[in-house]
Motif scaffolding. Sequence first.
Motif, PDB file in Angstrom:
ATOM      1  N   LEU A  26      -2.113   5.470   2.434  1.00 15.76           N
ATOM      2  CA  LEU A  26      -3.193   4.542   2.755  1.00 15.76           C
ATOM      3  C   LEU A  26      -2.878   3.654   3.952  1.00 15.76           C
ATOM      4  CD1 LEU A  26      -4.350   3.335  -0.780  1.00 15.76           C
ATOM      5  CD2 LEU A  26      -5.648   4.750   0.818  1.00 15.76           C
TER       6      LEU A  26
ATOM      7  N   HIS B 198     -12.665  -3.672   4.055  1.00 11.90           N
ATOM      8  CA  HIS B 198     -11.678  -2.594   4.214  1.00 11.90           C
ATOM      9  C   HIS B 198     -10.423  -2.904   3.408  1.00 11.90           C
ATOM     10  CE1 HIS B 198      -9.208   0.500   5.987  1.00 11.90           C
ATOM     11  NE2 HIS B 198      -8.414  -0.383   6.572  1.00 11.90           N
TER      12      HIS B 198
ATOM     13  N   PRO C 171     -10.681   2.272   8.811  1.00  9.05           N
ATOM     14  CA  PRO C 171     -11.790   1.694   8.033  1.00  9.05           C
ATOM     15  C   PRO C 171     -13.077   2.495   8.199  1.00  9.05           C
ATOM     16  CG  PRO C 171     -11.355   0.371   9.986  1.00  9.05           C
ATOM     17  CD  PRO C 171     -10.259   1.388   9.918  1.00  9.05           C
TER      18      PRO C 171
ATOM     19  N   ALA D 127     -13.360   4.635  -3.209  1.00  4.03           N
ATOM     20  CA  ALA D 127     -13.125   3.211  -3.447  1.00  4.03           C
ATOM     21  C   ALA D 127     -14.162   2.370  -2.703  1.00  4.03           C
ATOM     22  CB  ALA D 127     -11.719   2.836  -3.002  1.00  4.03           C
ATOM     23  N   VAL D 128     -14.498   2.776  -1.482  1.00  6.60           N
ATOM     24  CA  VAL D 128     -15.535   2.071  -0.732  1.00  6.60           C
ATOM     25  C   VAL D 128     -16.868   2.146  -1.477  1.00  6.60           C
ATOM     26  CG1 VAL D 128     -16.883   2.067   1.402  1.00  6.60           C
ATOM     27  CG2 VAL D 128     -14.410   2.417   1.492  1.00  6.60           C
TER      28      VAL D 128
ATOM     29  N   TYR E 210     -10.036   6.978  -0.697  1.00  5.13           N
ATOM     30  CA  TYR E 210     -10.546   5.803   0.002  1.00  5.13           C
ATOM     31  C   TYR E 210     -12.074   5.783   0.072  1.00  5.13           C
ATOM     32  CZ  TYR E 210     -11.569   2.580   3.841  1.00  5.13           C
ATOM     33  OH  TYR E 210     -12.093   1.579   4.607  1.00  5.13           O
TER      34      TYR E 210
ATOM     35  N   LEU F  92       0.821  -1.195   0.000  1.00  3.41           N
ATOM     36  CA  LEU F  92       0.000   0.000   0.000  1.00  3.41           C
ATOM     37  C   LEU F  92       0.862   1.254   0.000  1.00  3.41           C
ATOM     38  CD1 LEU F  92      -2.735  -0.924   2.646  1.00  3.41           C
ATOM     39  CD2 LEU F  92      -2.954  -0.919   0.162  1.00  3.41           C
TER      40      LEU F  92
ATOM     41  N   ALA G  72     -11.101  -2.318  -0.263  1.00  2.00           N
ATOM     42  CA  ALA G  72     -11.153  -0.881  -0.563  1.00  2.00           C
ATOM     43  C   ALA G  72      -9.742  -0.298  -0.632  1.00  2.00           C
ATOM     44  CB  ALA G  72     -11.988  -0.155   0.479  1.00  2.00           C
ATOM     45  N   LEU G  73      -8.865  -0.725   0.261  1.00  2.00           N
ATOM     46  CA  LEU G  73      -7.479  -0.237   0.233  1.00  2.00           C
ATOM     47  C   LEU G  73      -6.784  -0.675  -1.062  1.00  2.00           C
ATOM     48  CD1 LEU G  73      -6.355  -0.882   3.934  1.00  2.00           C
ATOM     49  CD2 LEU G  73      -6.849   1.332   2.861  1.00  2.00           C
TER      50      LEU G  73
ATOM     51  N   GLN H 274      -4.882   4.521   6.985  1.00  2.00           N
ATOM     52  CA  GLN H 274      -6.295   4.796   6.722  1.00  2.00           C
ATOM     53  C   GLN H 274      -7.184   3.984   7.670  1.00  2.00           C
ATOM     54  OE1 GLN H 274      -7.977   6.887   4.367  1.00  2.00           O
ATOM     55  NE2 GLN H 274      -9.667   6.255   5.701  1.00  2.00           N
TER      56      GLN H 274
ATOM     57  N   ALA I  13      -8.212   1.359  -3.983  1.00  2.00           N
ATOM     58  CA  ALA I  13      -7.722   2.734  -3.907  1.00  2.00           C
ATOM     59  C   ALA I  13      -6.265   2.822  -4.342  1.00  2.00           C
ATOM     60  CB  ALA I  13      -7.889   3.264  -2.484  1.00  2.00           C
TER      61      ALA I  13
END
Length: 599
Positions: free
Chosen positions: A533, A547, A538, A564-565, A561, A529, A550-551, A536, A554
Motif C-alpha cells: 500500500l 486517501h 490516490p 476500501a475507497v 484499495y 502501512l 482509505a489506506l 498506492q 485497506a
Amino acid sequence: MPRHSQRPRSLIGGALRGAGLALDEQKDASTARMPIDEEDTAKSRAQRRKTARSAAGPVGGRPPKRGVNINSLARPANQAHGRNKSLGAHTIGAVQDVAPQTNVVETLRGFLQSRWDAANCLLNLENMQDDPILAAANIRPPGAPGAHRDIGTAIWKLSGDMFPSMITLSLAGNGLSTLQPLSSLAQYLPKLANLSLERNELRWARDLDVLASKKHGLDALQELVLISNPMQQNAVDAGNEDGYRRDVLAKFPGLRILDMKPVSSVEHGFSQLFRGRASKKAGPEAAQVPLRNFPLQTKPGFIDGDAAQVVPEFLSLFFARYDQDRALLAPVYSEHALFSLSLNSSPPPRARAQRLMHTMPHQKELVLDRYIALGSRNILRSHTAKALLRTLHQGSRAIVAFQQRLPHTTHPLHDASKFVVDAWVLPNVDVQAQTSATEKPDALLFISVHGEFSEAPSQGLRSFDRVFIVAPTAPDSQAAQHGWPCLIVSDTLTIRHYSSSAAWAPDTLPTGPVTGPNVAPDAPAAGPLPAYLQSQEPFPNISPEQHTLALQLAAQTRLLYPMAVQCLADNAWDPARALANFSALQASHAIPATAFVPT
C-alpha cells in the motif's frame, strides 16, 4: 413474376431462433412465408399444401424443435435470401428490425465482450440504447420501444455461456418500466450476486416479482441497487424509506446490501416476518427479530394541569358512546371537524417475538378486510390526491356515518392500565381551527390516546392510537346540552395489531448500553502501512485526507484499495461506520474473496 409477402419479416427473430437463442413456439415470418415462383402459381391450392407438407417432413409433420444451441451462428434469413438477392418485405420499404447484413448473434457477442470487465467479474450493460455496436446494427436492447421479445433471453443466454464467472450485472440507465425482459435472467445467470437497476423507471415494489419468483428467482442475490427509480425516490421523498426497504427485502431475504446501504439485522428480521405470514413456523423463531435495549426508560402519561379535569371526562364519555351507539357522537364533532382512519398492518417486533397472535384466543380470526374496503388514509401508502381526499371525512354527519360502518368495539374503560394518555394546551394561532363559520377559539387541547379494544364478532384484541384536537364548548351549544365538555375539531384513528399495555407501562423496558451490529466500534487506528500500500496512488477526485482513510481501512481489513475507497464512500467517509458495516458483512460471508488482497 415473383410474388412476395407483404408482411414485415422479423429478421432478428429468425436469427435468434436459428442460433437456438429464442423459443421456437411459432415460425418467424421470414421463414414461414417464402417467395412463390411462377411454377408454384400454376399449381392448385391442394398441390401447394401437399408440397409444403412433404418439405416439412417425410410424413407431413412439422420439423422437430431444435434444442438450445448457440453454435449455429449463421442467420437462416440471410442464407435463404442471399441467393435470390432478396430480403422479402425489406425490398418494398418495410421497417427493418436489424440492419440487412447483420449477423445478429455475432453482433451480440461483440457487444457483450465490449462490456465485460473480467477483473471484477462485472458485465456492464448500462445505457444500452446508446451503445454504438447495437445502434449500427439497428438492434434495440431489452425494454426499448420496438425491441424483439426474445432479445433479452438471447443476451442472458449468451452472457451465461460467455462469462461463467460473472457475479455482477449492471442494467442502470436503461429506462426499464417493467422487468419482464429480465424474466429469464435467473435461468441463465443463477449465480448472480450483485445487480444494479439504478436510474430506471420502476414504480412499484411488485415490479420486482419477476426476479423473485419461486421457480426462477435470483436466490444468490446479495446486493441490489434501485436508487433513482420512482419506487425508491418517492419513498424517500415521503419519508417512508424504511417501508420501501422492508417491501424489497421481503422479496429478496438474502440481500446483504440494498441501495449501497448494508441490511441491518432488524431489517432482515422484518423481511422474515413478512415472509413468515403464510408459514407454519411464523413467530420469533422464523422472524429472528432482535430486541434491543432502550437508552431511556418509559414514563407515565402526561396531562397538562389545565386539562387534568376535562380530559378524563371527555374520553370516558366519548369511548362509552362510541361502543354503545355512535349516533350519539354527532353533537361532539364541530361542523368543520375532520376525521381519518389509518391502518398499520405491520405487527410490532416485540409482539411478534412474544407470539401474541398465536397464543391469545381469537387473534387469528381478526381481519383487516372491512377496514381496507372502507378506505385507509395511510399517507405513506396513498399515492394520489384523489385517494387522500376520498379518505378524509368532514363534518359531523359524514364522520358519524363513516364510523357507524366500522366494526363494533368494546374498550376496557374499567381498567385504566389499558390506556395511556398525553394531553396539553395548544395555542390556536398555530392551528387556526374553527368550530363554526364565525367562531375561532383562542386555545385548543391536543389529546393523544394509546389503548386497546375488543372487536366484534370475534372478540379479538386490537391496539389503537387516537389523536384528538378539541376546543371548549360554548355554554349554549348543542354539544354542551348533551353533556360534552369540549368540541372535536380533528380526530385521527390508527388501528394496528395488538401489542399489549406493556408497550407503554412505566419502567418496564430493558435499558442499558445499546449494543448490536448497528453500533459502530471505534474508528481504525492509524498504523504503519503494508508494503503493497505504500506506493498506492490516490483515486481521482478524492482528497488527501480521504486517501489516507482509505489506506488505513485497506491495511486493517486487507480490502483492495478500490474496495476500501468504495466502502468509505458508501458510508459518507465515516471510518467507524465503514468498519462497522464491513465487519457485519464479513461476518455474514457477504463479501466475495475477490474484494481482498490475495494471500
